[in-house]
Design an enzyme around this catalytic site. Structure first.
Site, short mmCIF file in Angstrom:
data_model
loop_
_atom_site.label_atom_id
_atom_site.label_comp_id
_atom_site.label_asym_id
_atom_site.label_seq_id
_atom_site.Cartn_x
_atom_site.Cartn_y
_atom_site.Cartn_z
N TYR A 101 -72.19 55.13 -34.86
CA TYR A 101 -72.01 53.77 -34.36
C TYR A 101 -73.37 53.21 -33.96
O TYR A 101 -74.16 53.90 -33.32
CB TYR A 101 -71.08 53.77 -33.14
CG TYR A 101 -70.94 52.41 -32.48
CD1 TYR A 101 -69.93 51.54 -32.86
CD2 TYR A 101 -71.84 52.00 -31.48
CE1 TYR A 101 -69.80 50.29 -32.27
CE2 TYR A 101 -71.72 50.76 -30.89
CZ TYR A 101 -70.70 49.91 -31.29
OH TYR A 101 -70.58 48.67 -30.71
N GLU A 165 -73.24 44.70 -35.46
CA GLU A 165 -72.59 45.98 -35.21
C GLU A 165 -72.27 46.67 -36.53
O GLU A 165 -71.76 46.04 -37.45
CB GLU A 165 -71.27 45.77 -34.44
CG GLU A 165 -70.57 47.08 -34.11
CD GLU A 165 -69.18 46.88 -33.53
OE1 GLU A 165 -69.00 47.11 -32.32
OE2 GLU A 165 -68.27 46.47 -34.28
#
Ligand code: GDP
Ligand code: MN
Length: 363
Positions: A101, A165
């Site tokens: 992530y 993101e």
């Protein structure tokens, strides 16, 4: 502006981050053709603004062309967080070894971007928050050794992004390259307040919206003005979205119908001449209402812009002014002395006058 996954990924690719090969389609047949080209093993992914598609059934990883068509058929028309799926992304299915992530987002309480990374990414990230490492980006100089984070931070800065993101940032097994990092999902939000610094990019990314607009609305958007055309006969120039909406309501309440509205707050008053030309070029316009309410915005500056445009264009429609707030006395005096018109003391009176003028009544 929030970008859908495929547009966000295209931006990442522009910045040198690897993304899977893919095609955007809107039918099962399109999905079949894409799978034939990319697969047969592909990921079929709903293109909606919300996240959590994986858990909600909006992402399918399939191994045959038939399954790709069937998954597309199932996902198209699905409702995800209130949005109906009309487009899907078909991507080559990669062999995922790990899911990481990484994100950069503006933290409003710190007033700085914060980088968040975790080697435990994927659809369970919300329950993995303890694994996330936070780095606040200082005003000057942050040495980043990780090439992906460094690339993202540069892109974040150059794009004037509010959020980038990648989840998952996947480690995939690659026949040619061995282990490779690939962005399997991406979310990007650009700052609308910085649109003026990225006019071409915003126009390009906004193509769906722009394509839906009228010719005049598109012409306005091209020079950074927001014009909406309607069916009535009263043109409206007002500063700020809230005041503009209130003006629409007041016109309807007074029995009139707006022909259009154009927000002329911010620095748009410097474009008063094209703005006026645009709102008055609509053939159904019979009256113009200028409604300014200034707090930070200075009424005298905005009014000067409109008066200059008005004098240059000499339009043949009645105009009604309501001007309140910062610089109102100077602004009202300017209207009196240069246009020989008396501004109305309240918005309600200006609205009633504009509605009457559209009906051909004398003020
Ligand atoms: P989100 O749930 O809306 O965040 O959707 P994602 O795009 O992140 O997809 C959810 C999950 O689907 C990912 O975490 C992956 O595990 C899986 N996934 C997405 N694309 C691929 C792919 O190309 N290959 C494989 N094997 N899995 C994928
Ligand atoms: Mn994701």
């Amino acid at each position: 502006m929030k970008l859908p996954e495929h547009k966000a990924k295209a931006l990442l690719a522009e910045n040198g981050i690897r993304i899977p090969r893919g095609h955007v389609v809107d039918s099962a047949e399109g999905a079949r053709a894409a799978a034939e080209d990319l697969g047969p093993a592909v990921a079929v992914k709903a293109q909606v603004a919300s996240g959590g598609r994986g858990k909600a059934g909006g992402v399918a990883v399939v191994s045959t062309v038939e399954e790709a068509a069937a998954a597309a058929d199932r996902i198209l028309g699905m409702e995800l967080a209130g949005e109906i799926v009309t487009t899907i992304l078909i991507e080559e299915a990669l062999d995922i070894v790990e899911e990481h992530y990484v994100s950069i987002a503006v933290d409003p309480s710190l007033g700085r971007p914060v980088i968040m990374t975790s080697d435990q990414g994927g659809v369970e990230i919300e329950s993995m928050t303890s694994t996330i490492e936070h780095t606040v980006v200082p005003v000057w100089g942050l040495e980043l050794t990780d090439p992906i984070t460094a690339t993202l931070l540069t892109a974040f800065d150059e794009l004037d992004a509010l959020l980038i993101e990648i989840n998952p940032l996947a480690v995939v097994r690659d026949v040619e390259a061995g282990r490779e990092l690939v962005a399997l999902d991406a979310k990007i939000e650009l700052d609308d307040a910085a649109a003026f610094r990225h006019v071409e990019r915003f126009a390009e990314l906004d193509e769906d919206e722009a394509a839906g607009g009228t010719e005049r609305e598109q012409a306005a958007a091209e020079i950074g003005l927001r014009l909406i055309e309607l069916d009535g006969d009263i043109a409206v120039l007002a500063n700020g979205a809230g005041l503009t909406m209130a003006t629409m309501d007041a016109i309807v309440y007074a029995g009139g119908a707006p022909a259009n509205f154009l927000e002329i707050g911010g620095d748009a008053y410097t474009k008063a001449t094209p703005a006026l030309e645009l709102v008055l070029s609509q053939p159904n316009v019979k009256s113009l209402l200028v409604n300014f309410c200034g707090a930070f915005a200075r009424c005298d500056v905005m009014t000067a812009g409109v008066i200059e445009a008005w004098t240059a264009l000499e339009p043949d429609v009645p105009i009604s002014f309501s001007i309140s707030g910062t610089g109102q006395d100077e602004a009202r005096d300017m209207v009196r002395s240069r246009l020989n018109i008396e501004p109305y003391p309240t918005m309600a009176e200006a609205v009633v006058a504009a509605v009457g003028a559209a009906r051909g009544e004398q003020a």
